[in-house]
Motif scaffolding. Structure first.
Motif, PDB file in Angstrom:
ATOM      1  N   ALA A  89      42.351  41.956  32.142  1.00 26.47           N
ATOM      2  CA  ALA A  89      41.338  40.560  31.111  1.00 26.47           C
ATOM      3  C   ALA A  89      41.370  39.201  32.053  1.00 26.47           C
ATOM      4  N   GLN A  90      42.140  39.836  33.148  1.00 27.58           N
ATOM      5  CA  GLN A  90      42.129  38.575  34.235  1.00 27.58           C
ATOM      6  C   GLN A  90      41.291  38.454  34.878  1.00 27.58           C
ATOM      7  N   ASP A 133      43.471  46.091  42.695  1.00 32.16           N
ATOM      8  CA  ASP A 133      42.573  46.566  43.759  1.00 32.16           C
ATOM      9  C   ASP A 133      42.154  45.350  44.591  1.00 32.16           C
ATOM     10  N   LEU A 134      40.659  44.902  45.072  1.00 31.68           N
ATOM     11  CA  LEU A 134      40.590  43.438  45.762  1.00 31.68           C
ATOM     12  C   LEU A 134      40.408  42.473  45.413  1.00 31.68           C
ATOM     13  N   ASN A 135      40.052  42.681  43.725  1.00 33.55           N
ATOM     14  CA  ASN A 135      39.544  42.026  43.403  1.00 33.55           C
ATOM     15  C   ASN A 135      40.806  39.893  43.836  1.00 33.55           C
ATOM     16  N   PRO A 136      39.897  38.976  43.361  1.00 32.94           N
ATOM     17  CA  PRO A 136      40.920  37.511  43.639  1.00 32.94           C
ATOM     18  C   PRO A 136      40.905  37.315  42.789  1.00 32.94           C
ATOM     19  N   MET A 141      47.606  37.424  41.154  1.00 34.94           N
ATOM     20  CA  MET A 141      49.000  37.961  39.726  1.00 34.94           C
ATOM     21  C   MET A 141      49.642  38.663  40.834  1.00 34.94           C
ATOM     22  N   TYR A 142      49.370  39.915  41.487  1.00 36.67           N
ATOM     23  CA  TYR A 142      49.831  40.686  42.006  1.00 36.67           C
ATOM     24  C   TYR A 142      50.885  40.256  43.392  1.00 36.67           C
ATOM     25  N   LEU A 143      50.194  39.146  43.961  1.00 35.77           N
ATOM     26  CA  LEU A 143      51.732  38.285  44.649  1.00 35.77           C
ATOM     27  C   LEU A 143      52.103  37.621  43.951  1.00 35.77           C
ATOM     28  N   ARG A 144      52.219  37.408  42.718  1.00 36.62           N
ATOM     29  CA  ARG A 144      52.962  36.272  42.055  1.00 36.62           C
ATOM     30  C   ARG A 144      53.834  37.371  41.279  1.00 36.62           C
ATOM     31  N   ILE A 145      53.684  38.716  41.236  1.00 33.34           N
ATOM     32  CA  ILE A 145      54.531  39.679  40.293  1.00 33.34           C
ATOM     33  C   ILE A 145      55.691  39.733  41.467  1.00 33.34           C
ATOM     34  N   GLN A 198      45.810  44.830  54.148  1.00 34.11           N
ATOM     35  CA  GLN A 198      44.506  44.845  53.524  1.00 34.11           C
ATOM     36  C   GLN A 198      44.352  43.811  52.894  1.00 34.11           C
ATOM     37  N   ILE A 199      45.065  42.456  52.544  1.00 28.15           N
ATOM     38  CA  ILE A 199      44.734  41.768  51.736  1.00 28.15           C
ATOM     39  C   ILE A 199      44.308  40.186  52.804  1.00 28.15           C
ATOM     40  N   LEU A 200      45.422  40.354  53.497  1.00 24.51           N
ATOM     41  CA  LEU A 200      45.642  38.875  54.976  1.00 24.51           C
ATOM     42  C   LEU A 200      43.722  39.323  55.173  1.00 24.51           C
ATOM     43  N   GLN A 201      43.400  40.799  55.945  1.00 26.55           N
ATOM     44  CA  GLN A 201      42.333  41.403  56.966  1.00 26.55           C
ATOM     45  C   GLN A 201      41.582  40.819  55.674  1.00 26.55           C
TER      46      GLN A 201
END
Length: 971
Positions: A89-90, A133-136, A141-145, A198-201
């Motif tokens: 939902a985010q 995926d690569l949704n900002p 949230m992925y990085l916070r987890i 991938q995120i950094l790039q």
């Protein structure tokens, strides 16, 4: 959900609503299925209020943390699905959630991860990655987890358990966390690293916030994953690219720091650091003077510090391993960074400078180990020295009158610099001495035209030499001639240059601190004493316009006079005359502003006492001077006490009582000048202090402000017992009688140490007095202990506990001072009552400190009265009460054998049993074997074992046995 209760979650809600919300939260935590309501609310986005969403996550968090194992598989699956649904939902919501909600959600994900990853949810990260995926917003949230997972697995600042079970939980968690990390390394870390790349790039040029978050994740994980996954060309090149992007470079710096900090083989570490340095240098990052972003430079300084310390750690390991060739290469690499280190050390921003001090300190440690220094190394040492001297200097903005956070940080920074200076002294004491001498002399020659901060630092450096060049007992002016001469010259310059008149508090204070630190100088050149005394006594010291300077000078003056002792003789009467106005008792009238506070005056009174007592005057002259010092206090005391008796207003009463207390405190403080060599009697001063006693004791019968007045007089009595010895005894009975009237727990608790002091010092001399006041004192104690108190009144309970301890300490002093007759002569009924209180103290109160004292009393009484010729009935008491106490106390659940104080109590319990056996012999063994231990259902073989241990001649054997005996006996 209870909508009304939820209103209280809003921080602006009133207290009643907030209380209701808290109660509701507690209710939901206990409830079996409340978490399902919260899970549904989150999954279906039922509520828009942020505080309710946060609340729902809290309920879920509690369920996962404390009750997860109670859930069925279906329910556990529901929690997993709820979190994934919420995450999906985010990415669709028009607005992102508030940061505090995202962080709480990440914590809940992390908790579920540590609970389920090894068993039910091995695809935890893959499931999250497939959703985001690569949704900002998903990436956020992925990085916070990931950060929350790292905090659970690595961050030892997270206290997961209560302290009692902390150790066991820690070992369990440590094992679990190791297993989780090992499994992650095997199953998913390479994929996670790929996702970070991938995120950094993807975001490095268009979303700095996500890029910085990702760099933080890399920095956190690099400490426990395979370094080659990060320390490779594609990653490092990207990170170095970030070092040139203003919004990314601070985080990139921190990330590189973590990479450098990673433990690894010393040769590999040197190669890694060197390759990083080459690239950073070629990117122009070593040109500090062209950089004006101090926040970045502070991070960069931390990175250079990390690289320097990493190389030094490698050098140390290589030396230890005997690999001299690689060690030499590493040393060259270290030396190549010194120029950069110095640029950062000397930087005007203290944070940047502070961050490099570790490298600097460790570099000096290397130089200290080398047999000889090269010219370049000597130049480096000198450069560090000059940098330290420059950086010690205050800046214009420093607020001396109202020191705040910035000032406190500078004081801490100065402490770091002092450590560097001490280390410099170890590497090259001659160079340090010469450098300080040069700076000191140049500055002091022109102090009138030099800025305050430069004058202060010149004197400060001289002050710091005392610790940097240590000697025993401050003997700086003997021994090594070069050093002694240099210090002597500088001290002479300090006291003759007139710099004490400099119009800045920092210089004034540094002047006085330094003359006191080098007080041995005045033994070598006593002609300078009058100059320094005048500085202390006039507007430069005790009469300075700044209260801060006056206060500190009062303390330093007292130290100066004490240390010079005999050299003060020619100046005594002059000094006493000059401090006369500073000794005046400040009247409690409003608006009167004394030069010194009462605390500062204590030092002046002590100084006056020291001058009189240590003088070479006759006893008659000393008595006259001491009477002149104390008579004004006594006269003022009488007047103020009369005023207090008539005062109606409570504030006025308090002000008068404080003033009376100060008078007693000042008289008390003068007595600190006496010693074993110079007693009150020898100085002819007994009469003066006895007069003081007679003046102060009436304050004990004053019905107003009892606590303040009694406290002061009690302290004075403590001092007089030491100083006047038996001459004080006639005053004790009436003083005690007054102090026992209308007293509270705290009064008694503070009175008992006075009686203990008298008992221990005078022993049988005070036996008649003790016998007379023994029961009145005990009645006062019992009366207070029996007062009803409210169930939750913690402070009342603590006061009673402390009073109980004081009571038992009193009994211990009486019995231990060979005065058991004081107890014995109180009549059978009273003796029995006292004995029962000791048994009660040993068994009933879960206070190991009091229990230990009670067992000491019991073993002493058994030793004195437990033989065949003891008081009638005491042998019965031993068997009926003391022996059972030795078993009932340790068998209580509250008697915690893992606690150090309790073990000491058990040790005294063992001594009591040993003493009973010693006094009663085989009869004691027979009683234990045939009557007492069987009544406790102890097995016959254990009884046999116990009695054998008790009969062992070595008391330590029985003490150890007793601990094991009770460990086995307790369930």
């Amino acid at each position: 959900m209870d909508e009304q209760a939820l209103l209280g979650l809003n921080p602006n809600a009133d207290a009643d609503f907030r209380q209701r919300a808290l109660a509701y939260f507690e209710q939901l935590k206990i409830s079996q299925d409340a978490w399902q309501v919260c899970a549904e609310a989150l999954a279906q986005s039922i509520y828009s209020d942020d505080h309710i969403k946060f609340f729902c996550f809290q309920v879920l968090e509690h369920q996962i943390k404390f009750k997860y194992s109670e859930l069925t598989e279906v329910q556990q699956q529901l929690i997993r699905e709820t979190l994934i649904t919420w995450l999906q939902a985010q990415m669709l919501n028009p607005q992102p959630e508030k940061t505090f909600i995202r962080n709480k959600a990440a914590q809940v994900f992390a908790l579920l991860f540590v609970t389920e990853y090894l068993t039910k949810w091995p695809k935890f990260f893959f499931d999250i990655l497939s959703v985001v995926d690569l949704n900002p917003r998903g990436v956020d949230m992925y990085l916070r987890i990931l950060m929350a997972v790292d905090a659970e697995l690595v961050d030892r600042d997270v206290v997961h358990t209560s302290e009692a079970s902390y150790y066991f939980a820690l070992t369990f968690e440590a094992r679990r966390n190791t297993l989780l990390k090992d499994t992650m390394r095997e199953q998913c870390i390479p994929s996670l690293v790929e996702s970070w790349y991938q995120i950094l790039q993807n975001y490095q040029y268009n979303n700095s916030e996500l890029t910085c978050q990702c760099l933080e994740v890399v920095g956190a994980y690099v400490s426990w994953i395979d370094l080659s996954l990060i320390a490779n060309e594609r990653f490092i090149n990207m990170l170095l690219g970030h070092m040139s992007v203003e919004v990314l470079r601070e985080e990139a710096c921190d990330c590189l720091f973590e990479i450098v900090n990673k433990g690894m083989d010393p040769i590999d570490k040197t190669k890694l650091v060197e390759s990083l340095c080459q690239v950073l240098q070629s990117a122009g990052l070593f040109s500090i003077d062209q950089e004006d972003d101090v926040d970045f430079l502070a991070r960069f300084s931390k990175l250079v510090n990390g690289m320097g310390q990493a190389l030094i750690a490698s050098w140390t390991k290589l030396i230890k391993n005997g690999d001299m060739k690689s060690a030499q290469d590493t040393l060259q690499a270290i030396e190549a960074k010194v120029a950069l280190m110095l640029q950062l050390l000397i930087h005007e921003d203290d944070d940047i400078s502070s961050n490099i001090i570790g490298f600097c300190y460790d570099y000096l440690h290397i130089l200290k180990q080398l047999s000889a220094l090269s010219d370049q190394q000597k130049a480096n040492v000198e450069a560090i020295m000059l940098a330290v001297m420059k950086k010690l200097t205050y800046d214009e903005e420093y607020n001396f009158e109202n020191e705040g956070e910035d000032e406190a940080m500078f004081v801490e920074y100065r402490k770091q610099l002092k450590l560097l200076l001490d280390r410099l002294a170890q590497v090259s004491p001659e160079l340090l001495l010469a450098s300080v001498r040069r700076v000191f002399n140049t500055t002091l020659q022109n102090w009138q035209t030099t800025r305050f901060m430069e004058v202060e630092v010149a004197i400060r450096l001289l002050y710091m030499l005392a610790e940097a060049l240590p000697v025993s007992h401050g003997a700086h002016f003997s021994g090594d001639v070069t050093k002694a001469t240099a210090l002597q010259d500088m001290m002479r310059t300090l006291v003759t240059s007139g710099v004490s008149a400099y119009q800045h508090t920092s210089v004034t204070l540094e002047f006085f601190e330094t003359v006191v630190r080098y007080e041995k100088f005045f033994a070598v050149e006593p002609q300078h004493i009058p100059t320094v005394l005048m500085a202390f006594l006039d507007h430069r010291g005790l009469r300075h316009t700044s209260p801060k300077v006056r206060s500190r000078t009062a303390y330093l003056f007292s130290r100066f006079v004490k240390s010079l002792n005999k050299q003060m003789n020619p100046f005594i009467e002059d000094v006493l005359n000059r401090i006369q106005d500073l000794l005046e008792l400040s009247p409690p009238e409003n608006g009167y502003q004394a030069l010194l506070s009462s605390d500062d005056q204590l030092f002046i009174y002590e100084t006056a006492g020291v001058l009189i007592v240590n003088s070479e005057y006759s006893a008659e002259r000393k008595q006259v001077l001491m009477r002149n010092l104390l008579t004004p206090l006594m006269e003022k005391f009488k007047v103020l006490l009369e005023k207090l008796m008539m005062a109606q207003d409570e504030d006025r009463q308090m002000a008068l009582a404080d003033c009376l207390n100060h008078a007693v405190g000042f008289a008390s403080r003068t007595s600190k000048a006496f010693s074993n060599k110079q007693t009150v009697k020898q100085c002819g001063c007994s009469e003066v202090y006895l007069d003081c006693l007679q003046t102060f004791l009436p304050a004990l019968s004053c019905p107003l402000q009892k606590e303040v007045l009694r406290s002061g007089v009690r302290t004075f009595l403590h001092r007089m017992i030491i100083c006047l010895e038996e001459e004080v005894l006639p005053f004790i009975p009436s003083a005690s009688e007054h102090m026992l009237k209308d007293c509270e727990a705290k009064d008694l608790q503070e009175f008992i140490p006075l009686i203990n002091q008298i008992t221990a010092k005078f022993k049988t001399q005070v036996s008649p007095f003790l016998q007379q006041m023994f029961m009145p004192l005990l009645h006062a104690i019992f009366e207070v202990l029996l007062l009803p108190a409210e169930e939750n009144d913690q402070s009342a309970a603590l006061e009673k506990q402390m009073l109980r301890r004081s009571y038992f300490a009193f009994l211990q002093t009486v019995t231990g001072s060979g005065m058991s007759e004081v107890v014995a002569n109180q009549g059978a009924e009273n003796v029995e009552r006292v004995l029962f209180t000791v048994i009660q103290g040993a068994v009933d109160y879960p206070d190991p400190i009091a229990q230990k004292t009670c067992f000491i009393i019991l073993s002493k009484l058994v030793e004195l009265w437990g033989g065949k010729d003891g008081p009638v009935g005491f042998a019965d008491f031993v068997y009926k009460h003391i022996v059972p106490a030795c078993f009932l106390a340790p068998l209580k659940q509250t008697f915690d054998l893992a606690d150090a104080q309790t073990v000491l109590a058990l040790s005294e319990c063992a001594v009591t049993l040993k003493t009973i056996h010693l006094k009663r012999g085989p009869e004691c063994i027979q009683y234990l074997q045939q009557e007492y231990l069987p009544s406790l259902q102890v097995a016959p073989e254990i009884i046999q074992e116990f009695c054998q241990a008790l009969q062992q001649p070595d008391a330590k054997v029985f003490k150890n046995y007793l601990k094991v005996f009770f460990q086995r006996a307790k369930p």
